[in-house]
Design a protein around this motif. Structure first.
Motif, PDB file in Angstrom:
ATOM      1  N   GLY A 389       2.315   7.512   3.215  1.00 61.89           N
ATOM      2  CA  GLY A 389       1.593   7.684   1.964  1.00 61.89           C
ATOM      3  C   GLY A 389       1.973   6.647   0.924  1.00 61.89           C
ATOM      4  O   GLY A 389       1.098   6.008   0.309  1.00 61.89           O
ATOM      5  N   ALA A 390       3.293   6.468   0.712  1.00 60.07           N
ATOM      6  CA  ALA A 390       3.735   5.479  -0.277  1.00 60.07           C
ATOM      7  C   ALA A 390       3.421   4.066   0.187  1.00 60.07           C
ATOM      8  O   ALA A 390       3.142   3.187  -0.631  1.00 60.07           O
ATOM      9  CB  ALA A 390       5.237   5.638  -0.533  1.00 60.07           C
ATOM     10  N   GLY A 391       3.471   3.839   1.525  1.00 57.83           N
ATOM     11  CA  GLY A 391       3.137   2.514   2.035  1.00 57.83           C
ATOM     12  C   GLY A 391       1.697   2.134   1.756  1.00 57.83           C
ATOM     13  O   GLY A 391       1.392   0.980   1.433  1.00 57.83           O
ATOM     14  N   SER A 396      -0.379  -3.556  -1.311  1.00 58.08           N
ATOM     15  CA  SER A 396      -0.464  -4.930  -1.825  1.00 58.08           C
ATOM     16  C   SER A 396       0.906  -5.550  -2.046  1.00 58.08           C
ATOM     17  O   SER A 396       1.003  -6.758  -2.290  1.00 58.08           O
ATOM     18  CB  SER A 396      -1.247  -4.933  -3.136  1.00 58.08           C
ATOM     19  OG  SER A 396      -0.602  -4.111  -4.104  1.00 58.08           O
ATOM     20  N   ASP A 397       1.988  -4.749  -1.988  1.00 60.81           N
ATOM     21  CA  ASP A 397       3.340  -5.273  -2.194  1.00 60.81           C
ATOM     22  C   ASP A 397       3.977  -5.780  -0.907  1.00 60.81           C
ATOM     23  O   ASP A 397       5.148  -6.182  -0.921  1.00 60.81           O
ATOM     24  CB  ASP A 397       4.239  -4.183  -2.796  1.00 60.81           C
ATOM     25  CG  ASP A 397       3.818  -3.817  -4.207  1.00 60.81           C
ATOM     26  OD1 ASP A 397       3.002  -4.554  -4.783  1.00 60.81           O
ATOM     27  OD2 ASP A 397       4.305  -2.790  -4.726  1.00 60.81           O
ATOM     28  N   GLU A 431       7.646  -7.379  -0.277  1.00 56.49           N
ATOM     29  CA  GLU A 431       7.794  -8.531  -1.161  1.00 56.49           C
ATOM     30  C   GLU A 431       8.158  -8.130  -2.587  1.00 56.49           C
ATOM     31  O   GLU A 431       8.405  -9.002  -3.417  1.00 56.49           O
ATOM     32  CB  GLU A 431       6.499  -9.347  -1.174  1.00 56.49           C
ATOM     33  CG  GLU A 431       6.190 -10.010   0.171  1.00 56.49           C
ATOM     34  CD  GLU A 431       4.935 -10.867   0.126  1.00 56.49           C
ATOM     35  OE1 GLU A 431       4.054 -10.556  -0.711  1.00 56.49           O
ATOM     36  OE2 GLU A 431       4.849 -11.841   0.897  1.00 56.49           O
ATOM     37  N   THR A 432       8.159  -6.830  -2.892  1.00 61.35           N
ATOM     38  CA  THR A 432       8.557  -6.358  -4.219  1.00 61.35           C
ATOM     39  C   THR A 432       9.667  -5.323  -4.064  1.00 61.35           C
ATOM     40  O   THR A 432       9.908  -4.796  -2.971  1.00 61.35           O
ATOM     41  CB  THR A 432       7.363  -5.723  -4.963  1.00 61.35           C
ATOM     42  OG1 THR A 432       6.949  -4.545  -4.265  1.00 61.35           O
ATOM     43  CG2 THR A 432       6.208  -6.711  -5.069  1.00 61.35           C
ATOM     44  N   LEU A 433      10.327  -5.025  -5.193  1.00 61.73           N
ATOM     45  CA  LEU A 433      11.447  -4.078  -5.153  1.00 61.73           C
ATOM     46  C   LEU A 433      11.012  -2.681  -4.708  1.00 61.73           C
ATOM     47  O   LEU A 433      11.653  -2.086  -3.838  1.00 61.73           O
ATOM     48  CB  LEU A 433      12.129  -4.016  -6.520  1.00 61.73           C
ATOM     49  CG  LEU A 433      13.318  -3.048  -6.625  1.00 61.73           C
ATOM     50  CD1 LEU A 433      14.402  -3.427  -5.630  1.00 61.73           C
ATOM     51  CD2 LEU A 433      13.871  -3.024  -8.053  1.00 61.73           C
ATOM     52  N   PRO A 434       9.929  -2.101  -5.264  1.00 57.00           N
ATOM     53  CA  PRO A 434       9.527  -0.762  -4.797  1.00 57.00           C
ATOM     54  C   PRO A 434       9.219  -0.736  -3.302  1.00 57.00           C
ATOM     55  O   PRO A 434       9.604   0.218  -2.605  1.00 57.00           O
ATOM     56  CB  PRO A 434       8.283  -0.450  -5.633  1.00 57.00           C
ATOM     57  CG  PRO A 434       8.413  -1.292  -6.854  1.00 57.00           C
ATOM     58  CD  PRO A 434       9.092  -2.545  -6.404  1.00 57.00           C
ATOM     59  N   ALA A 435       8.533  -1.767  -2.811  1.00 53.03           N
ATOM     60  CA  ALA A 435       8.224  -1.803  -1.380  1.00 53.03           C
ATOM     61  C   ALA A 435       9.492  -1.941  -0.549  1.00 53.03           C
ATOM     62  O   ALA A 435       9.616  -1.337   0.521  1.00 53.03           O
ATOM     63  CB  ALA A 435       7.262  -2.951  -1.090  1.00 53.03           C
TER      64      ALA A 435
END
Length: 828
Positions: A389-391, A396-397, A431-435
């Motif tokens: 779900g979060a993925g 886009s990250d 590519e981002t911190l949350p991801a």
């Protein structure tokens, strides 16, 4: 201290550039031209971190060794072991040159400087003068650590430290003028389990140590490739590798290693984490831990067989076996024995576990592992749904926005260690911190939860108290009598019972944190206390616990000391001898004032039990107790401090302060003291008063109880003890632990007022009897402290924990006031 000062001075001179220490370090090529480096290297550090670590080691290990050996023998041990280790280490480095291989070449290029060798050597020499318990513990710790670093790191410094420790073992008996003991000392079942757990843990941690060192070349360094699958990756080498079409498989594996992040690193060392948790279960004698550890070692041994076949396969065979496991390229080993012998380590550990299987018979309570499996079965799907779900929400990250099927296909890699399924590079990377947190954290969260739950099954007691044990204990106590005024507390809920083999006595205990915390002395016929205490220690060890006796009188302290146990005073029992009691004289002025004032204000003392009290009286008692707890805002303590539930026992008497209208101004509860099959006295337990009622109600109730019980023919009245408080009339040993307990009493004073309570009881001028803590293993003191904390504060709410933290913080910021006789106890 002198060596530490010299070492720190040399380190300061080296750091400030006043001295050029180049060439002072020992290398295998220091002889014969720079022979003086043998001694100079001990006190001339090469770097600032070595200065700090060396100073700490000298102050810790060196100070302990000097205390045991004395200054002259310490100097001989320190310098002698250092010189012997340096000479033997450099000679061994040259001797291994003939064998060839990476280890010998690394040893010839390494250097050594610092005081670590002489500190460890002196400490090992000092163990020859220690008792068997600490001698075995220190030797095991030092040898395990130095052997671990040597076998996996394999540097010259590791070799010299290990040899210095070995030299200390040889030199120690000579310095103590004793013959060396060539026979292995007999070890208890508990010590045997500890040794096996250390072996399992060391074998698990070693590969991680090797994996963190890019140039690790010890004899077992190759095992980090089997355990972790991680190895350093050179970006230029990866680029060159991937430009060769024939090396596609190796290119994929290198790319996989190159992208390993925090989550991949954690997952890579997952087998080590699991083995360390299992080692704790093995130390506690758990059958399940033994079985799972055996399964893991057998699996690793099977992997080792594959690599041994690869090592012995003809060069260029191209078989799957020849590829080895992951990145283990067996073709780089000129001496195949250097690969084969390390890979046999898991098989050796599996054999050790099989040979000692009888030591691990402690089983968890029924249903423990079904509940564990059910919790994990619920956690994994929940985290999988969270990842998908979060993925999708963070698609886009990622480098290539994943679709639902892509995320589902990636799930196994999130939950399994790096490269266990495939060497194919990932289809997308964050590519981002949350991801990144999502990508790396799912597996960490699952396995951290699994590890915590698994560890909890080993910490939880494996024995449930059979129904009827509490009633049986109460009958034995009433029949045989006790030797301590607190022994009726052994019949309280929360205790478990070990009964003597002939069924004539028992010990009440609470198992927690690997400790069997027993309350009071054994209840048994006269003359059998030492025998039963020794049998209880065997029973506790068989279940993976350290036995500990809490609040035992002086005669039991002597019994425990005869068994080799250590003791420390933790409280004092305030005893009133009723036969000679009278509240006359100036020192009892306050007590007489309370006794005389009560009738004038219409207050009388009324004996009853909770069952015989009127409904209105019971309601008032409950209200007073609830108001007292709410006013404090702190967790209500248990174990030796009874509450509202304990006063409901039919054998417990209540003394109420009532006025003419039937209002309860205060309540006190009294526990029976048995001797010779009859009740000979009573022990004060709970005392609580109404905040708006008769102020000296507690003093009035205690004085009234003493006079009434004396008239009823009883001989003893105990006001019980206040933990961590002392009158000063009973001599204290003045040990380091005693100082810690005094500090802890000061810290807890603002919260629970133990010293104030102790001072309040001193108003009645009792006879003080010391109560002790007795334990066989000083190394278990942290676990004993944890068990005591849990016993006294079993189920505090978050709000109560916060309130306690605030009180303790206040105690640290300001020194507690000395308890004065004018202050009333918090319990009153």
């Amino acid at each position: 201290m002198l060596l530490t000062a010299v070492f720190l001075a040399a380190g300061a001179a080296r750091a400030l550039g006043w001295v050029d220490a180049h060439g002072i370090a020992v290398t295998p090529h220091s002889f014969p031209d720079r022979w003086w480096a043998v001694l100079a290297s001990a006190l001339w550090p090469q770097t600032v971190p070595v200065v700090l670590l060396g100073a700490v080691l000298l102050l810790a290990a060196g100070a302990l060794a000097e205390r045991r050996l004395g200054p002259r023998r310490f100097a001989a041990a320190a310098l002698g072991t250092h010189v012997a280790a340096v000479l033997a280490g450099t000679a061994l480095a040259h001797g291994l040159r003939a064998a060839g291989g990476a280890w010998s070449s690394q040893l010839l290029r390494h250097s050594f400087a610092g005081p670590s060798a002489m500190a460890l050597g002196a400490l090992m020499a000092a163990t020859a003068g220690m008792g068997p318990l600490w001698r075995r513990r220190i030797r095991l710790a030092v040898l395990a650590l130095t052997a671990l670093l040597l076998l996996y790191g394999g540097s010259l410094a590791d070799l010299i430290r290990f040899l210095a420790a070995a030299a200390g073992l040889v030199l120690g008996p000579a310095l103590h003028r004793r013959r060396p003991r060539l026979r292995p000392a007999a070890v208890s079942r508990r010590e045997s389990r500890t040794l096996i757990a250390v072996a399992i843990g060391a074998a698990a941690v070693g590969p991680v140590i090797a994996g963190m060192q890019p140039h690790a070349a010890g004899p077992l360094a190759v095992l980090h490739l089997v355990f972790t699958g991680l190895q350093p990756v050179d970006p230029d080498a990866v680029q060159a590798l991937c430009s060769d079409p024939a090396a596609a498989r190796r290119c994929a594996a290198a790319l996989l290693q190159q992208r390993a992040g925090a989550g991949a690193v954690f997952m890579a060392v997952l087998p080590t984490v699991l083995l360390l948790i299992l080692a704790e279960g093995i130390r506690r004698g758990r059958r399940a831990a033994w079985a799972v550890a055996l399964a893991i070692e057998c699996a690793l041994a099977a992997v080792a067989v594959v690599d041994i076949v690869a090592a012995l396969a003809p060069a260029g065979s191209g078989s799957a076996a020849a590829q080895g496991l992951g990145a283990v390229h067996v073709g780089t080993f000129r001496n195949k024995l250097a690969l084969v012998l390390p890979l046999l380590t898991p098989a050796a550990l599996a054999g050790l576990l099989v040979a000692t299987r009888a030591q691990f018979a402690v089983r968890a309570p029924r249903g423990t592992y079904r509940r564990l499996a059910a919790r994990l079965a619920g956690t994994a799907p929940a985290l999988a749904l969270l990842y998908v779900g979060a993925g999708l929400a963070l698609a886009s990250d990622f480098s290539d926005p994943p679709r639902p099927l892509d995320l589902l296909a990636d799930l196994p890699d999130r939950f399994l260690p790096l490269g266990y399924l495939t060497d194919t590079p990932p289809a997308f990377v964050p590519e981002t911190l949350p991801a990144t947190v999502l990508y790396e954290g799912v597996g960490i969260l699952f396995w951290a939860t699994a590890a915590a739950l698994a560890l909890g099954t080993f910490l939880r007691s494996a024995i449930r108290a059979p129904a009827g044990d509490r009633e049986r204990a109460a009958l034995l106590l009433a029949a045989a009598g006790g030797t301590c005024s607190l022994q009726w507390m052994t019949t309280w809920a929360g205790n478990r019972y070990w009964f003597t083999s002939d069924g004539t006595g028992y010990i009440a205990y609470r198992p927690y944190a690997g400790v069997a915390l027993a309350l009071g002395p054994p209840v048994c016929p006269a003359g059998k206390e030492q025998e039963e205490l020794a049998a209880f220690a065997v029973y506790a060890a068989a279940n993976g616990w350290t036995p500990c006796l809490y609040a035992v009188p002086e005669h039991t302290r002597g019994t425990a000391a005869a068994l080799g146990w250590a003791t420390v005073q933790i409280a004092e029992d305030a005893v009133l001898d009723l036969d000679a009691l009278d509240f006359t004289g100036r020192r009892h002025q306050n007590t007489r004032t309370a006794l005389n004032r009560a009738p004038r204000e219409g207050i009388r003392a009324h004996w009853t039990t909770y069952a015989d009290a009127t409904p209105d009286e019971r309601e008032q008692i409950e209200a007073i107790s609830a108001a007292w707890i709410a006013e404090k805002g702190l967790p209500e303590m248990g174990f030796t401090l009874g509450g509202a539930e304990e006063m409901k026992d039919p054998a417990v008497r209540l003394l109420l302060a009532l006025d003419a209208a039937g209002t309860v101004h205060a309540v006190s509860s009294w526990l029976p003291i048995h001797a010779g099959g009859t009740v000979t006295g009573w022990t004060l337990d709970l005392m609580r008063r109404r905040s708006t009622g008769f102020r000296p109600a507690i003093e009035f109730l205690i004085a009234s109880a003493a006079l009434d019980l004396k008239e009823q023919g009883f001989h003893t009245l105990s006001l019980s003890g206040a933990p961590l408080a002392r009158s000063g009339t009973v001599p204290a040993p003045g040990s380091a632990l005693d100082g810690v307990l005094r500090w802890l009493g000061s810290l807890l004073e603002p919260a629970y007022g133990f010293r104030t309570l102790h001072a309040f009881k001193a108003r009645f001028h009792p006879r003080w009897e010391a109560l002790h803590l007795a334990y066989p293993d000083p190394a278990a003191l942290p676990a004993i402290a944890t068990a005591l904390t849990h016993a006294y504060l079993p189920h505090p709410s978050p709000a109560q924990q916060l309130g306690l933290a605030r009180r303790l913080a206040a105690g640290l910021l300001r020194r507690p006031a000395a308890p004065g006789l004018s202050r009333r106890p918090r319990g009153a």
